[in-house]
Design an enzyme around this catalytic site. Structure first.
Site, mmCIF file in Angstrom:
data_model
loop_
_atom_site.group_PDB
_atom_site.id
_atom_site.type_symbol
_atom_site.label_atom_id
_atom_site.label_comp_id
_atom_site.label_asym_id
_atom_site.label_seq_id
_atom_site.Cartn_x
_atom_site.Cartn_y
_atom_site.Cartn_z
ATOM 1 N N ASP A 178 3.700 -1.877 -13.164
ATOM 2 C CA ASP A 178 4.708 -2.282 -11.930
ATOM 3 C C ASP A 178 5.619 -3.666 -12.062
ATOM 4 O O ASP A 178 6.703 -3.647 -11.984
ATOM 5 C CB ASP A 178 3.851 -2.508 -10.479
ATOM 6 N N GLY A 213 4.551 0.165 -6.035
ATOM 7 C CA GLY A 213 4.395 -0.934 -6.688
ATOM 8 C C GLY A 213 4.833 -2.242 -5.905
ATOM 9 O O GLY A 213 5.245 -3.459 -6.590
ATOM 10 N N GLY A 229 0.880 -1.255 -0.041
ATOM 11 C CA GLY A 229 -0.007 0.105 0.051
ATOM 12 C C GLY A 229 0.891 1.085 0.075
ATOM 13 O O GLY A 229 0.211 2.534 0.080
ATOM 14 N N SER A 230 2.073 1.120 -0.357
ATOM 15 C CA SER A 230 3.001 2.377 -0.366
ATOM 16 C C SER A 230 2.934 3.140 -1.553
ATOM 17 O O SER A 230 3.270 4.494 -1.520
ATOM 18 C CB SER A 230 4.394 1.803 -0.229
ATOM 19 N N GLU A 287 -0.388 -12.523 -10.305
ATOM 20 C CA GLU A 287 -1.266 -11.417 -9.279
ATOM 21 C C GLU A 287 -2.469 -11.119 -9.715
ATOM 22 O O GLU A 287 -3.418 -11.191 -8.843
ATOM 23 C CB GLU A 287 -0.361 -10.280 -9.173
#
Length: 342
Positions: free
Chosen positions: A160, A114, A110-111, A148
């Site tokens: 990403d 990526g 959640g930064s 993913e």
């Protein structure tokens, strides 16, 4: 034998969000990004007891199970299990080896850098090295995306995975049928140095789920909301302008494009900005910031600012009075890499 890998995190400079379906499938997406010297790390070695062990070092969470019992339940171990499941099924003919997989990241989930997708790239790169799989940058990025987004059903775009796999400054093109073109940019040394000197990276202290923001953005496109669609087209155009500014070394234009892109991105989904972000942006502007951008989907995580290098100290001091943290960061030339320890 021990195999280790690392993959660099990225800053989205322009066009972020246009790599997300359905926009990129219908209109094509353009993204400009650059990797930084913050990484996701993975280590693989034989398991001593015949089990397969997954260890999320950041969360201090470990699970050892029989190889055939590795599930894909949500949680800190899900990405490792997803890579293990896909590699064994697709490349090892269903053979499930007894190995130990450990992973960590320089940035929390959640930064906005990526981090989750970069972790998958680091894991795929480590597995490819461990099992001698002939995978290049495109194959690693595409496989990481499939794991993913499709195997695990996690929302998000494509930039990403390709940023982490290739590294450096890249102008990326995204089209339907998962077609991606990565255009590495040759940046003059003085432009590289000037941009690093102008960049301030700031963690708000608030991690957020990108999935909710991305889902809102996708719904707006699917429902044909003109304001969101127009904003996405402007984001795509800004990526092209950003590429031109970087290649020409027009750093004033670079800041103008970044700011315009941020204003357009805020119009693509209501949850991208909030009062906390607005307050930080206003404080930065009063203290020398020429451009502001939230890295990633928005809502929190890392913010980046561009300023005149001589204003950097003033800007950092102002941000230090707030609740977040200023981070040092340098750009990287290289993408994901792995190595063996015999």
């Amino acid at each position: 034998m021990i195999v280790r890998s690392r993959a660099p995190l990225r800053l989205g400079l322009a066009g972020g969000g246009t790599d997300v379906s359905p926009f990129c499938d219908q209109h094509g997406g353009f993204v400009m990004n650059v990797t930084i010297n913050k990484y996701a790390y993975a280590t693989i070695d034989p398991s001593p007891d015949g089990n397969v062990c997954f260890h999320a070092l950041d969360a201090d969470l470990m699970q050892c199970v029989r190889p055939e019992e590795a599930d894909l339940a949500p949680g800190p171990l899900q990405l490792m299990k997803g890579v293990y499941r896909r590699i064994t099924m697709q490349y090892l003919e269903g053979r499930a080896p007894a190995i130990r997989v450990r992973a960590s990241s320089d940035a929390p989930p959640g930064s906005g850098l990526g981090s989750s997708s970069t972790m998958v790239v680091a894991l795929v790169t480590a597995f490819a090295e461990y099992f001698d799989l002939p995978l290049g940058e495109y194959e690693i990025a595409h496989l990481a995306y499939d794991i993913e987004r499709k195997d695990l059903g996690l929302s998000g775009g494509k930039q990403d995975q390709y940023a982490a796999s290739f590294g450096g400054f890249n102008f990326m093109e995204f089209y339907d049928s998962d077609r991606v073109i990565v255009n590495p940019l040759r940046i003059k040394d003085w432009v590289w140095a000037e941009l690093e000197s102008s960049l301030v990276l700031y963690f708000t202290g608030v991690s957020r789920s990108s999935a909710q923001i991305i889902d809102e953005q996708s719904r707006n496109i699917q429902e044909g909301r003109s304001s969101s669609l127009d904003a996405m087209h402007r984001l795509k155009e800004e990526a092209t302008r950003m590429k031109e500014a970087v290649l020409k070394g027009d750093l004033r234009r670079f800041a103008e494009v970044m700011q315009a892109g941020w204003l357009a991105k805020k119009q693509s989904a209501a949850s991208i900005s909030n009062p906390m972000i607005d307050e930080i942006e206003e404080t930065a502007r009063r203290n020398g910031a020429l451009a502001t951008k939230v890295s990633g989907a928005g809502g929190g995580g890392f913010m980046m600012f561009i300023c005149e290098p001589c204003d950097r100290v003033r800007l950092v001091r102002a941000l230090d009075t707030m609740d977040g943290t200023v981070y040092d960061a340098n750009f990287t030339h290289h993408g994901a890499t792995a190595w063996k320890i015999l």
